[in-house]
Design a protein around this motif. Structure first.
Motif, PDB file in Angstrom:
ATOM      1  N   CYS A 292      45.862  34.205  41.728  1.00 38.72           N
ATOM      2  CA  CYS A 292      44.761  33.888  42.632  1.00 38.72           C
ATOM      3  C   CYS A 292      43.584  34.043  42.236  1.00 38.72           C
ATOM      4  CB  CYS A 292      45.020  35.311  43.762  1.00 38.72           C
ATOM      5  SG  CYS A 292      44.029  36.754  43.075  1.00 38.72           S
TER       6      CYS A 292
ATOM      7  N   LEU B 155      41.105  35.847  42.001  1.00 40.12           N
ATOM      8  CA  LEU B 155      40.392  37.090  41.220  1.00 40.12           C
ATOM      9  C   LEU B 155      40.332  36.841  39.848  1.00 40.12           C
ATOM     10  CD1 LEU B 155      41.439  39.806  43.719  1.00 40.12           C
ATOM     11  CD2 LEU B 155      39.456  38.438  43.855  1.00 40.12           C
TER      12      LEU B 155
ATOM     13  N   ARG C 114      37.300  38.889  37.534  1.00 36.73           N
ATOM     14  CA  ARG C 114      37.710  40.023  36.732  1.00 36.73           C
ATOM     15  C   ARG C 114      37.041  40.206  35.622  1.00 36.73           C
ATOM     16  NH1 ARG C 114      43.812  38.069  36.100  1.00 36.73           N
ATOM     17  NH2 ARG C 114      43.575  37.302  34.004  1.00 36.73           N
TER      18      ARG C 114
HETATM   19  S1  SF4 Z   1      44.815  39.842  41.675  1.00 41.94           S
HETATM   20 FE1  SF4 Z   1      44.843  39.471  39.408  1.00 41.94          FE
HETATM   21  S2  SF4 Z   1      46.868  39.971  38.915  1.00 41.94           S
HETATM   22 FE2  SF4 Z   1      47.111  39.989  41.015  1.00 41.94          FE
HETATM   23  S3  SF4 Z   1      47.724  37.703  41.593  1.00 41.94           S
HETATM   24 FE3  SF4 Z   1      45.478  38.026  41.485  1.00 41.94          FE
HETATM   25  S4  SF4 Z   1      44.809  37.110  39.234  1.00 41.94           S
HETATM   26 FE4  SF4 Z   1      47.025  37.726  39.450  1.00 41.94          FE
END
Ligand code: SF4
Length: 229
Positions: free
Chosen positions: A61, A63, A67
């Motif tokens: 995703c 994020l 991060r």
């Molecule tokens: S929040 Fe981080 S670990 Fe979870 S699906 Fe998205 S990128 Fe992957």
């Protein structure tokens, strides 16, 4: 409001303003379980190191782009209790550990109040990566990330889950019901139908101390449910 001495002692301990630790009392869920069977250390062909590596490199995703590092989870991999929050905040994102800072300290105090040390439980989040500005998780992010938590649960095989905060509870239970309606009942999660209790997030309790007492009731309820499993 009148509060008897024993209740007051429990309550003060729960909110972390007294360091008193009950000795000699029955420690219900704090008893370390016998070693988990070998098959539970490998679920669906994935073991802990493999799962941790997948999360570390995950780009499922958006994020992943913002991060600092994913926050996989921390604690005993033989834990009976699984604590699940919403997502890492700024401090968690920086340190790579869930529930640190003041909210983490309050969570630790509340766990101690039911006879548990932080290192005896397992602590994770619905999302492994921090949403920018601590916004709520987007549905797509939660949908992409939840399978990691489900794999952690399959490996852990906990006796009880504690969903802390409205967002965690709503995502885990796939509902939009307010937290007030989700509390005080035993839900079931996932394939293994783990009992799940919903309660307040410690960050919320720091802002709304009047609700600490309700959170304490939730923890005692979870302890009772865990003892019955
Ligand atoms: S929040 Fe981080 S670990 Fe979870 S699906 Fe998205 S990128 Fe992957």
């Amino acid at each position: 409001m009148y509060m008897n001495r024993a209740l007051r002692k429990e309550y003060l301990q729960a909110i972390g303003i007294e360091s008193w630790v009950r000795r000699g009392a029955p420690v219900m869920a704090a008893i370390p379980p016998s070693p988990a069977p070998a098959e539970s250390q490998r679920e669906g062909g994935i073991d802990w190191p493999e799962l941790e590596s997948r999360v570390a490199h995950c780009e499922r995703c958006p994020l992943h782009a913002t991060r600092t590092r994913p926050v996989f989870g921390v604690g005993s991999r033989q834990a009976q209790w699984l604590i699940v929050g919403e997502a890492p905040g700024a401090e968690e994102d920086a340190r790579g550990e869930p529930f640190v800072g003041r909210a983490g300290q309050l969570l630790n105090s509340m766990l101690r109040a039911v006879g548990l040390k932080r290192e005896e439980v397992y602590i994770a989040n619905v999302l492994k990566c921090r949403p920018p500005g601590n916004r709520d998780p987007a549905p797509l992010e939660a949908a992409e990330c939840l399978p990691y938590l489900e794999q952690q649960i399959a490996l852990l095989n906990p006796k009880i889950m504690l969903a802390v905060g409205r967002i965690a509870a709503q995502n885990l239970l796939r509902t939009e019901s307010p937290l007030g309606r989700l509390r005080k009942q035993v839900h079931r999660f996932g394939r293994s139908q783990v009992p799940l209790i919903a309660t307040y997030h410690p960050a919320y309790l720091l802002r709304t101390p009047a609700d600490k007492r309700k959170a304490w009731e939730d923890l005692k309820f979870a302890r009772e449910v865990c003892a019955r499993v």
